[in-house]
Design a protein around this motif. Structure first.
Motif, short mmCIF file in Angstrom:
data_model
loop_
_atom_site.label_atom_id
_atom_site.label_comp_id
_atom_site.label_asym_id
_atom_site.label_seq_id
_atom_site.Cartn_x
_atom_site.Cartn_y
_atom_site.Cartn_z
N THR A 1 0.84 -1.19 0.00
CA THR A 1 0.00 0.00 0.00
C THR A 1 0.88 1.24 0.00
OG1 THR A 1 -1.74 -1.17 1.18
CG2 THR A 1 -1.83 1.23 1.20
N VAL A 2 0.78 2.02 -1.05
CA VAL A 2 1.65 3.19 -1.16
C VAL A 2 0.88 4.50 -1.26
CG1 VAL A 2 3.56 1.95 -2.20
CG2 VAL A 2 1.77 2.85 -3.66
N PHE A 3 -0.41 4.44 -1.52
CA PHE A 3 -1.19 5.67 -1.66
C PHE A 3 -2.42 5.57 -0.79
CE2 PHE A 3 -4.60 7.98 -3.92
CZ PHE A 3 -4.10 9.23 -3.75
N ASP A 4 -2.49 6.41 0.24
CA ASP A 4 -3.58 6.22 1.17
C ASP A 4 -4.48 7.40 1.44
OD1 ASP A 4 -1.55 7.52 2.41
OD2 ASP A 4 -1.22 6.03 3.95
N PRO A 5 -4.22 8.62 0.99
CA PRO A 5 -5.19 9.67 1.32
C PRO A 5 -6.40 9.66 0.40
CG PRO A 5 -3.35 10.60 0.15
CD PRO A 5 -3.06 9.15 0.30
N GLY A 6 -7.50 10.24 0.87
CA GLY A 6 -8.67 10.42 0.04
C GLY A 6 -8.52 11.64 -0.84
N ILE A 7 -9.36 11.71 -1.85
CA ILE A 7 -9.30 12.79 -2.84
C ILE A 7 -10.62 13.54 -2.83
CG2 ILE A 7 -8.96 13.33 -5.29
CD1 ILE A 7 -7.60 10.58 -5.56
N VAL A 8 -10.53 14.85 -2.88
CA VAL A 8 -11.72 15.69 -3.02
C VAL A 8 -11.60 16.43 -4.34
CG1 VAL A 8 -13.02 17.64 -2.10
CG2 VAL A 8 -12.03 15.96 -0.54
N THR A 9 -12.66 16.38 -5.14
CA THR A 9 -12.65 17.02 -6.46
C THR A 9 -13.84 17.97 -6.59
OG1 THR A 9 -13.98 15.28 -7.52
CG2 THR A 9 -11.59 14.97 -7.48
N VAL A 10 -13.62 19.03 -7.36
CA VAL A 10 -14.65 20.02 -7.64
C VAL A 10 -14.79 20.13 -9.15
CG1 VAL A 10 -15.12 22.50 -7.61
CG2 VAL A 10 -14.39 21.35 -5.52
N GLY A 11 -16.03 20.08 -9.65
CA GLY A 11 -16.26 20.15 -11.09
C GLY A 11 -17.31 21.17 -11.46
N ARG A 12 -17.40 21.42 -12.75
CA ARG A 12 -18.40 22.36 -13.25
C ARG A 12 -19.80 21.75 -13.31
NH1 ARG A 12 -17.59 27.19 -15.85
NH2 ARG A 12 -15.47 28.00 -15.76
N ASP A 13 -19.93 20.49 -12.92
CA ASP A 13 -21.23 19.82 -12.93
C ASP A 13 -21.96 19.98 -11.60
OD1 ASP A 13 -19.54 18.31 -11.42
OD2 ASP A 13 -19.92 16.41 -12.45
N PHE A 14 -21.62 21.03 -10.85
CA PHE A 14 -22.26 21.39 -9.57
C PHE A 14 -21.88 20.45 -8.43
CE2 PHE A 14 -25.09 22.52 -13.08
CZ PHE A 14 -25.25 23.88 -12.88
N LYS A 15 -20.90 19.59 -8.60
CA LYS A 15 -20.58 18.58 -7.60
C LYS A 15 -19.22 18.81 -6.96
CE LYS A 15 -23.31 14.86 -9.73
NZ LYS A 15 -23.26 13.50 -10.31
N CYS A 16 -19.18 18.44 -5.68
CA CYS A 16 -17.92 18.32 -4.94
C CYS A 16 -17.92 16.90 -4.37
CB CYS A 16 -17.82 19.35 -3.83
SG CYS A 16 -16.29 19.25 -2.86
N CYS A 17 -16.97 16.09 -4.82
CA CYS A 17 -17.00 14.66 -4.53
C CYS A 17 -15.80 14.23 -3.69
CB CYS A 17 -17.00 13.85 -5.84
SG CYS A 17 -18.37 14.24 -6.94
N VAL A 18 -16.05 13.26 -2.82
CA VAL A 18 -14.99 12.64 -2.02
C VAL A 18 -14.78 11.23 -2.55
CG1 VAL A 18 -14.24 11.97 0.29
CG2 VAL A 18 -15.66 14.00 -0.02
#
Length: 458
Positions: A245-262
């Motif tokens: 296991t080498v990558f462990d943080p979560g990702i938060v993204t913001v898009g122009r489709d009105f969404k902020c996703c975890v």
């Protein structure tokens, strides 16, 4: 503070789109005019910060030529820069006070770092060799109007990797971020995909479609509970498939489709709903513009997520923009506050998580207290045009002479080619002994007054 009240730190010969602070005494600004033949150059400028009679000044010590590519976004990890140029991410290393050996001339086969680049696409890589043309002359790096140079006695910048990060028709990388340990890099682009790269090898870990439309911003959680599993190379036991296991943080993204996703790796965990307790605001009325994680002062194990929401459409009467604070682990909303009717274009969080910086499309800059989302600094239209990026100066010893009398120092860059510094004066705090003394005097005066009005009371 009034209009245009922030001092100008530096003016570049091209529009500025990104600013980073690799360390306390060094600032990197980047931008350019792009591929159009307008005569406007493209490059990265390295600025030396100094304290002169208590004021902050910047001197151009190196200019790195990016040819026909304007840098639109940038992330820093020590002496490494990840810069977004068109549909690619360029990994650059800068070193001070070193020059390349005389036999390793730019443009020759020995100049591997600058003459050869690899463009990674999916699981395949296509290598291209470019003989880079260099401009001759004796222009100093400090002459911003002269030829941009990739080597000076003060600094050498070399290219380590180039990876393609967007594959849409109008391909453009919109954002790039390192994780806290600088072991991974995340990019987002116009095609709606988020791509995760192992660093420093720049091998793609995975990619996924995060949004139906452009990815506006990404950030990586400082938490260490989520994971991505990669095969061990080399494998000490070939007969068995070994993983680590080498990558462990979560990702938060913001898009122009009105969404902020975890996201947990490439799996959607949740969509954030900032307006859930605001029935007068519909889902399509606002869209997310930016997201940033921040520390919580005096609590190293706790962190917060901050998001900015801007109106989706322009109205005759401008609508308010909003900033929201979320719990960084369970992503529950903690606080939402309006931040004026100027549309937010950039956001930054200070290293200690104490302050949030906001820039607007009209060129204004503001600083908010992260705990209460209260505005404590504001300069109206200091740039006069869209603010493209912000960066706080670190609160460390080399900058104490400047930040010692101020609580924070924020850098802003804009399309007007200017880099400005915003100093937040330290708020006046009464010593605790003064407060206790005043309380004691109030109690004594109250008793004396009551004895005078009501002699038999005591």
């Amino acid at each position: 503070m009034g209009r245009r009240g922030a001092p100008e730190l530096y003016r570049a010969p091209f529009p500025l789109y990104a600013v980073s602070v690799p360390r306390a005494d060094l600032v990197v600004t980047a931008g350019g005019g792009g591929a159009s033949k307008t005569g406007i150059s493209n490059g990265l400028h390295f600025l030396r910060l100094e304290c002169v009679t208590g004021d902050l000044s910047a001197t151009l010590v190196h200019a790195h030529d990016t040819e026909t590519r304007a840098t639109m976004n940038m992330a820093v990890a020590g002496d490494i820069l990840a810069v977004g140029q068109d549909a690619t991410c360029h990994i650059l290393r800068f070193q001070e006070g070193k020059e390349k050996p005389a036999g390793n001339k730019p443009g020759t086969k020995e100049d591997k770092s600058e003459a050869e680049i690899a463009l990674h696409s999916g699981n395949s890589s296509v290598k291209k060799t470019e003989a880079r043309k260099r401009k001759t002359g004796n222009k100093m790096a400090g002459d911003a109007s002269g030829s941009l140079r990739n080597e000076t006695p003060e600094m050498v910048v070399e290219s380590l990797h180039v990876v393609r990060t967007d594959f849409s028709t109008d391909a453009l990388q919109k954002t790039v971020r390192f994780n806290m340990k600088h072991s991974f890099l995340i990019t987002g682009g116009v095609d709606g995909f988020v791509r995760v790269w192992e660093f420093p090898s720049m091998k793609k870990c995975f990619d996924f479609r995060a949004h139906d439309g452009e990815v506006e911003d990404v950030d990586i959680s400082p938490d260490n509970k989520l994971g991505c599993i990669l095969p061990i190379t080399p494998n000490p036991y070939p007969q068995q498939l070994q993983f680590i296991t080498v990558f462990d943080p979560g990702i938060v993204t913001v898009g122009r489709d009105f969404k902020c996703c975890v996201w947990k790796n490439d799996q959607l965990v949740t969509d954030l709903r900032w307006n859930e307790n605001m029935p007068h605001i519909s889902d399509k009325m606002y869209r997310y513009q930016a997201c940033r994680f921040g520390k919580v002062e005096d609590d190293k194990d706790t962190f917060r997520l901050y998001t900015v929401q801007i109106p989706h459409k322009r109205e005759r009467k401008p609508l308010q923009c909003y900033i929201s604070k979320w719990d960084g682990k369970n992503f529950l909303p903690l606080l939402t506050s309006d931040c004026g009717n100027e549309v937010i274009s950039a956001m930054s969080v200070s290293d200690l998580g104490t302050f949030i910086g906001l820039g607007t499309v009209t060129g204004s800059v503001a600083i908010y207290i992260a705990f209460s989302l209260q505005r404590v600094y504001y300069v109206k239209e200091t740039h006069g045009i869209v603010v493209t990026d912000l960066a706080f100066l670190p609160d460390v010893d080399p900058m104490k002479e400047v930040t010692g009398k101020n609580e924070a120092a924020l850098l802003s860059v804009a399309v007007d080619s200017r880099c400005k510094v915003h100093l937040l004066p330290r708020r006046q705090m009464f010593p605790i002994w003064v407060v206790l003394l005043l309380c004691g005097l109030i109690i004594v005066l109250t008793i004396v007054l009551l004895q005078h009005l009501f002699p038999g009371l005591f």
